[in-house]
Scaffold this active site. Structure first.
Site, PDB file in Angstrom:
ATOM      1  N   HIS A 154       0.965  -1.205   0.056  1.00 11.76           N
ATOM      2  CA  HIS A 154      -0.030   0.039  -0.083  1.00 11.76           C
ATOM      3  C   HIS A 154       0.756   1.212   0.031  1.00 11.76           C
ATOM      4  CE1 HIS A 154      -4.093  -1.670   0.567  1.00 11.76           C
ATOM      5  NE2 HIS A 154      -3.565  -2.861   0.886  1.00 11.76           N
ATOM      6  N   ASP A 362       3.231   9.086  -0.768  1.00 10.16           N
ATOM      7  CA  ASP A 362       2.221   8.302  -0.249  1.00 10.16           C
ATOM      8  C   ASP A 362       2.049   7.545  -1.364  1.00 10.16           C
ATOM      9  OD1 ASP A 362       0.017   7.872   1.322  1.00 10.16           O
ATOM     10  OD2 ASP A 362      -0.724  10.170   1.398  1.00 10.16           O
TER      11      ASP A 362
END
Ligand code: ADQ
Length: 463
Positions: A154, A362
């Site tokens: 992720h 991110d």
């Protein structure tokens, strides 16, 4: 039809209530056909459990494992969140490597593998999530498990020059190749992984081809995560009528309203964002008394020292900005460190003229997609997005900024606040179209297809 078994660090037990967290949100609507989900219970016990506790919740079976204080410190606080998290977010200076933590990380992964092996059926598809669990497939294979096992990261991946800072770099890389599928959020992360394969293992991947490793074939791909965009749009439309949305609306008294929603994490670039807001009020005085910025930064990983330091810094910066610019009837920055319910967030996003998403790195950043989904197409707000969020590969019609340059963020805030309606509508239309192409459903479908080679019999339909 094969059952899907999900393994992740935390398990979203319904009895524990909803918490901020990407995976829970992305998968929750998808496995309507039944699945098993295994992971840490969130509980600390005298000893780490050797078998999982089973809980049934309708279509999903949950299997949870309690961790001992020592394992929690070494595995979760130590190696996962004080080594891998900073490393994979390009912050090698924050790494606190300790060999015993690494041993603890491997040991907890072996414990999960043993607990899972007891529950497996021969044709289960195993889908492992995130950096806490890189060694899991290796541990399962050591127990003789033959099922197909996929891994999805992720968070970002880093190039060899950064990954090499990790003392156990090559070992972890080899462990990633024990999976049958390795998925990343963005093409850039895949590219950086390929760079590591070449540097550490001398493996050159042919474009689009699986990797051959020790006689097996490993599929590697970028499979970006998404949200239920139309569902979130409906939720937002409804939520603006809610009591919370009314309270917010009345309290801002017609001011332009900007929003940031994050976990309180150093990867999210919050200090630079606060500074940028201070510069906005300084350089563009026309916005004084006319703009309110709400930052919701849910406290996270409070056991990790770096997060405590960040909280102190943000407390100081927010006090500084309000002290300098507030008036007796206007507070420019509202900063809160509690999580807010998903429904309230949807309504807040819809009321916000500007959504600010400025992480230093991110994996994806789902807040960016939620902000777009929540907008009123007739009067949409503007998204400011870091070029270092995975989401920036897709959401190119946002105002894309470099989060290391607070003044660039300031200029973007000003541009967003004064952007004409036509341009806002034009950008929003394109962005909304994109978030409807890549959704939670397409993400799961594409990953499961990769894991089964496209012959799974799973009926995950498009949204
Ligand atoms: P996170 O770092 O947690 O997740 P993000 O994708 O921004 O980051 O948020 C995940 C979810 O948490 C979103 O649905 C968001 O609304 C919610 N959330 C965030 N802050 C909140 C707050 N203050 N209050 C309430 N809810 C909040 C990791 C990776 C990301 C990746 C996700 C999913 O770091 O890059 O997008 O997983 O893969």
């Amino acid at each position: 039809m094969a059952r899907v078994v999900i393994v992740s660090n935390r398990v979203p037990l319904p009895s524990k209530g909803a918490k901020a967290g990407g995976l829970t949100v992305a998968l929750k609507d998808v496995f309507k056909q039944g699945a098993l989900w295994l992971g840490w219970s969130g509980e600390i016990a005298a000893e780490t459990a050797t078998s999982a506790k089973l809980h049934n919740s309708g279509k999903l079976d949950f299997a949870t494992i309690d961790l001992s204080e020592d394992d929690y410190r070494r595995f979760y606080v130590g190696f996962a969140n004080s080594v891998l998290w900073p490393l994979l977010h390009f912050q090698p200076g924050l790494l606190e490597f300790d060999r015993e933590d690494f041993e603890g990380y491997l040991a907890v992964n072996s414990t999960y593998a043993k607990a899972l092996a007891e529950l497996l059926r021969p044709d289960d598809l195993i889908w492992v999530h995130d950096y806490h669990l890189i060694p899991l497939a290796d541990a399962l294979r050591a127990l003789g498990v033959k099922n197909r096992i996929g891994f999805f990261l992720h968070v970002p991946f880093v190039p060899a020059s950064v990954f090499g800072v990790l003392p156990s770099a090559e070992k972890l890389l080899r462990m990633m190749l024990t999976y049958d599928v390795v998925g990343f959020q963005a093409r850039q992360h895949l590219h950086d992984f390929e760079d590591c394969l070449l540097s550490f293992l001398n493996i050159a991947r042919q474009s689009g081809e699986p990797i051959s490793y020790e006689g097996r074939s490993v599929v590697v791909d970028a499979i970006p995560i998404g949200i239920d965009s139309r569902g979130f749009a409906r939720q937002a439309k409804k939520a603006v009528q809610s009591r919370a949305a009314h309270r917010l609306f009345e309290s801002i008294e017609g001011h332009a309203f900007m929003i940031g929603v994050d976990r309180l994490d150093y990867s999210k670039g919050l200090p630079n964002r606060f500074e940028a807001f201070g510069y906005l009020l300084d350089r563009f005085p026309e916005h004084r008394m006319h703009v309110t910025y709400l930052q919701i930064a849910a406290r996270s990983r409070e056991d990790v020292a770096e997060y405590q330091r960040l909280k102190r810094e943000l407390d100081r910066l927010s006090g500084d900005i309000n002290g300098r610019y507030a008036d007796f009837d206007w507070q420019p920055l509202r900063y809160m460190t509690r999580a807010v319910s998903r429904a309230s967030l949807a309504g807040f996003h819809r009321q916000a003229r500007v959504g600010i998403v400025t992480p230093l790195r991110d994996g994806m950043n789902l807040v960016a997609k939620e902000y777009i989904a929540a907008q009123d197409p007739e009067d949409p707000g503007v998204l400011i997005l870091s070029r270092f969020a995975g989401a920036a590969e897709e959401l190119t019609e946002a105002i894309i900024i470099n989060p290391y340059d607070p003044e660039e963020i300031t200029e973007a805030m000003h541009e967003a606040l004064v952007m004409p309606l036509d341009e806002r509508k034009d950008r929003q239309e394109k962005l909304f179209e994109k978030i409807c192409q890549t959704t939670a459903i397409t993400y799961c479908r594409d990953f499961i297809n990769a894991l089964t080679g496209g012959t799974n019999g799973h009926s995950l339909t498009s949204q």
